[in-house]
Design a protein around this motif. Structure first.
Motif, PDB file in Angstrom:
ATOM      1  N   PHE A  47       0.843  -1.196   0.000  1.00 36.85           N
ATOM      2  CA  PHE A  47       0.000   0.000   0.000  1.00 36.85           C
ATOM      3  C   PHE A  47       0.877   1.243   0.000  1.00 36.85           C
ATOM      4  N   GLU A  48       0.407   2.332  -0.630  1.00 33.59           N
ATOM      5  CA  GLU A  48       1.031   3.620  -0.374  1.00 33.59           C
ATOM      6  C   GLU A  48       0.748   3.947   1.076  1.00 33.59           C
ATOM      7  N   GLN A  49       1.566   4.774   1.682  1.00 34.20           N
ATOM      8  CA  GLN A  49       1.556   5.022   3.127  1.00 34.20           C
ATOM      9  C   GLN A  49       0.161   5.125   3.753  1.00 34.20           C
ATOM     10  N   ASP A  50      -0.702   5.990   3.242  1.00 34.51           N
ATOM     11  CA  ASP A  50      -2.005   6.224   3.865  1.00 34.51           C
ATOM     12  C   ASP A  50      -3.172   5.644   3.081  1.00 34.51           C
ATOM     13  N   ALA A  51      -2.903   4.816   2.082  1.00 33.92           N
ATOM     14  CA  ALA A  51      -3.958   4.283   1.228  1.00 33.92           C
ATOM     15  C   ALA A  51      -4.683   3.106   1.876  1.00 33.92           C
ATOM     16  N   ASP A  53      -6.520   0.903  -0.324  1.00 34.10           N
ATOM     17  CA  ASP A  53      -6.420  -0.149  -1.328  1.00 34.10           C
ATOM     18  C   ASP A  53      -4.963  -0.390  -1.710  1.00 34.10           C
ATOM     19  N   PRO A  54      -4.587  -1.655  -1.895  1.00 36.11           N
ATOM     20  CA  PRO A  54      -3.196  -1.951  -2.261  1.00 36.11           C
ATOM     21  C   PRO A  54      -2.871  -1.483  -3.679  1.00 36.11           C
ATOM     22  N   VAL A  55      -1.604  -1.083  -3.907  1.00 38.17           N
ATOM     23  CA  VAL A  55      -1.142  -0.727  -5.246  1.00 38.17           C
ATOM     24  C   VAL A  55      -0.571  -1.955  -5.957  1.00 38.17           C
ATOM     25  N   ARG A  56      -0.130  -2.931  -5.201  1.00 39.98           N
ATOM     26  CA  ARG A  56       0.356  -4.207  -5.734  1.00 39.98           C
ATOM     27  C   ARG A  56      -0.062  -5.307  -4.762  1.00 39.98           C
ATOM     28  N   TYR A  57      -0.340  -6.500  -5.297  1.00 35.83           N
ATOM     29  CA  TYR A  57      -0.715  -7.630  -4.453  1.00 35.83           C
ATOM     30  C   TYR A  57      -0.546  -8.920  -5.246  1.00 35.83           C
ATOM     31  N   GLY A  58      -0.538 -10.029  -4.553  1.00 41.77           N
ATOM     32  CA  GLY A  58      -0.421 -11.312  -5.214  1.00 41.77           C
ATOM     33  C   GLY A  58      -0.402 -12.455  -4.211  1.00 41.77           C
ATOM     34  N   LEU A  59      -0.149 -13.647  -4.730  1.00 37.94           N
ATOM     35  CA  LEU A  59      -0.038 -14.854  -3.913  1.00 37.94           C
ATOM     36  C   LEU A  59       1.414 -15.293  -3.880  1.00 37.94           C
ATOM     37  N   CYS A  60       1.816 -15.881  -2.769  1.00 40.66           N
ATOM     38  CA  CYS A  60       3.159 -16.434  -2.663  1.00 40.66           C
ATOM     39  C   CYS A  60       3.078 -17.751  -1.903  1.00 40.66           C
ATOM     40  N   LEU A  61       4.086 -18.557  -2.067  1.00 38.80           N
ATOM     41  CA  LEU A  61       4.164 -19.852  -1.397  1.00 38.80           C
ATOM     42  C   LEU A  61       5.294 -19.804  -0.377  1.00 38.80           C
ATOM     43  N   VAL A  62       5.011 -20.152   0.854  1.00 37.37           N
ATOM     44  CA  VAL A  62       6.036 -20.187   1.894  1.00 37.37           C
ATOM     45  C   VAL A  62       6.950 -21.374   1.605  1.00 37.37           C
ATOM     46  N   LYS A  63       8.268 -21.101   1.579  1.00 38.77           N
ATOM     47  CA  LYS A  63       9.240 -22.138   1.250  1.00 38.77           C
ATOM     48  C   LYS A  63       9.039 -23.401   2.084  1.00 38.77           C
ATOM     49  N   ALA A  64       9.149 -24.534   1.424  1.00 37.27           N
ATOM     50  CA  ALA A  64       8.995 -25.811   2.111  1.00 37.27           C
ATOM     51  C   ALA A  64      10.336 -26.383   2.576  1.00 37.27           C
ATOM     52  N   ASP A  65      11.433 -25.876   2.007  1.00 38.02           N
ATOM     53  CA  ASP A  65      12.748 -26.375   2.417  1.00 38.02           C
ATOM     54  C   ASP A  65      13.453 -25.293   3.235  1.00 38.02           C
ATOM     55  N   VAL A  74       8.670  -6.529  -5.957  1.00 40.53           N
ATOM     56  CA  VAL A  74       7.526  -5.667  -6.245  1.00 40.53           C
ATOM     57  C   VAL A  74       8.007  -4.572  -7.189  1.00 40.53           C
ATOM     58  N   MET A  75       7.427  -4.498  -8.367  1.00 37.80           N
ATOM     59  CA  MET A  75       7.849  -3.551  -9.405  1.00 37.80           C
ATOM     60  C   MET A  75       6.779  -2.482  -9.628  1.00 37.80           C
ATOM     61  N   GLY A  76       7.149  -1.439 -10.354  1.00 41.60           N
ATOM     62  CA  GLY A  76       6.197  -0.413 -10.753  1.00 41.60           C
ATOM     63  C   GLY A  76       5.800   0.548  -9.648  1.00 41.60           C
ATOM     64  N   LEU A  77       6.690   0.777  -8.686  1.00 38.17           N
ATOM     65  CA  LEU A  77       6.404   1.704  -7.586  1.00 38.17           C
ATOM     66  C   LEU A  77       6.833   3.119  -7.976  1.00 38.17           C
ATOM     67  N   THR A  78       6.413   4.098  -7.201  1.00 37.94           N
ATOM     68  CA  THR A  78       6.719   5.504  -7.467  1.00 37.94           C
ATOM     69  C   THR A  78       7.964   5.926  -6.684  1.00 37.94           C
ATOM     70  N   PRO A  79       8.906   6.617  -7.332  1.00 41.14           N
ATOM     71  CA  PRO A  79      10.116   7.064  -6.627  1.00 41.14           C
ATOM     72  C   PRO A  79       9.802   7.996  -5.455  1.00 41.14           C
ATOM     73  N   GLY A  80      10.574   7.854  -4.370  1.00 40.05           N
ATOM     74  CA  GLY A  80      10.462   8.736  -3.213  1.00 40.05           C
ATOM     75  C   GLY A  80       9.160   8.628  -2.455  1.00 40.05           C
ATOM     76  N   ARG A  81       8.500   7.509  -2.520  1.00 34.76           N
ATOM     77  CA  ARG A  81       7.198   7.336  -1.879  1.00 34.76           C
ATOM     78  C   ARG A  81       7.296   6.325  -0.738  1.00 34.76           C
ATOM     79  N   ALA A  82       6.557   6.571   0.339  1.00 33.30           N
ATOM     80  CA  ALA A  82       6.505   5.648   1.481  1.00 33.30           C
ATOM     81  C   ALA A  82       5.443   4.583   1.224  1.00 33.30           C
ATOM     82  N   TYR A  83       5.785   3.347   1.552  1.00 37.42           N
ATOM     83  CA  TYR A  83       4.887   2.207   1.366  1.00 37.42           C
ATOM     84  C   TYR A  83       4.846   1.375   2.638  1.00 37.42           C
TER      85      TYR A  83
END
Length: 111
Positions: A47-51, A53-65, A74-83
């Motif tokens: 999320f942007e600092q005070d937002a 709704d998320p600006v990026r999201y997805g699913l991930c798998l916790v490593k089994a080994d 996470v790509m496509g973020l804005t420079p100089g912004r707090a997240y």
């Protein structure tokens, strides 16, 4: 604002970190102290600092080994912004991590 509560049975983050940050990208990471999460899918949100709704999201798998952990580029973020970011097991939320992207470099130089 509809916020998920950090519950006793939430994804128990032992360590949240951001090992890499650039102007428009970050690598968010978490190690979990709950072996029950090993091999399970989690949702990640950025999320942007005070937002709300998320600006990026997805699913991930916790490593089994090895240690139960995730590392998400996470790509496509804005420079100089707090997240802020978090992980969810579908119902409960982990604590939030925070980072700031690097400032945009001046591409114009005086002669």
């Amino acid at each position: 604002m509809d916020q998920l509560q950090v519950a006793a049975n939430a994804p128990a983050a032992l360590e949240l970190s951001v090992p890499y940050v650039s102007q428009d990208a970050a690598l968010i990471a978490a190690r979990f102290d709950d072996g029950a999460l090993t091999g399970r899918s989690l949702i990640w949100e950025v999320f942007e600092q005070d937002a709300v709704d998320p600006v990026r999201y997805g699913l991930c798998l916790v490593k089994a080994d090895g240690e139960p952990e995730v590392r998400i580029p996470v790509m496509g973020l804005t420079p100089g912004r707090a997240y802020r970011y978090r992980f969810l097991d579908g119902v409960n939320s982990s604590p939030e991590g925070r980072f700031i992207t690097a400032m945009q470099r001046d591409t114009h130089r005086a002669a």
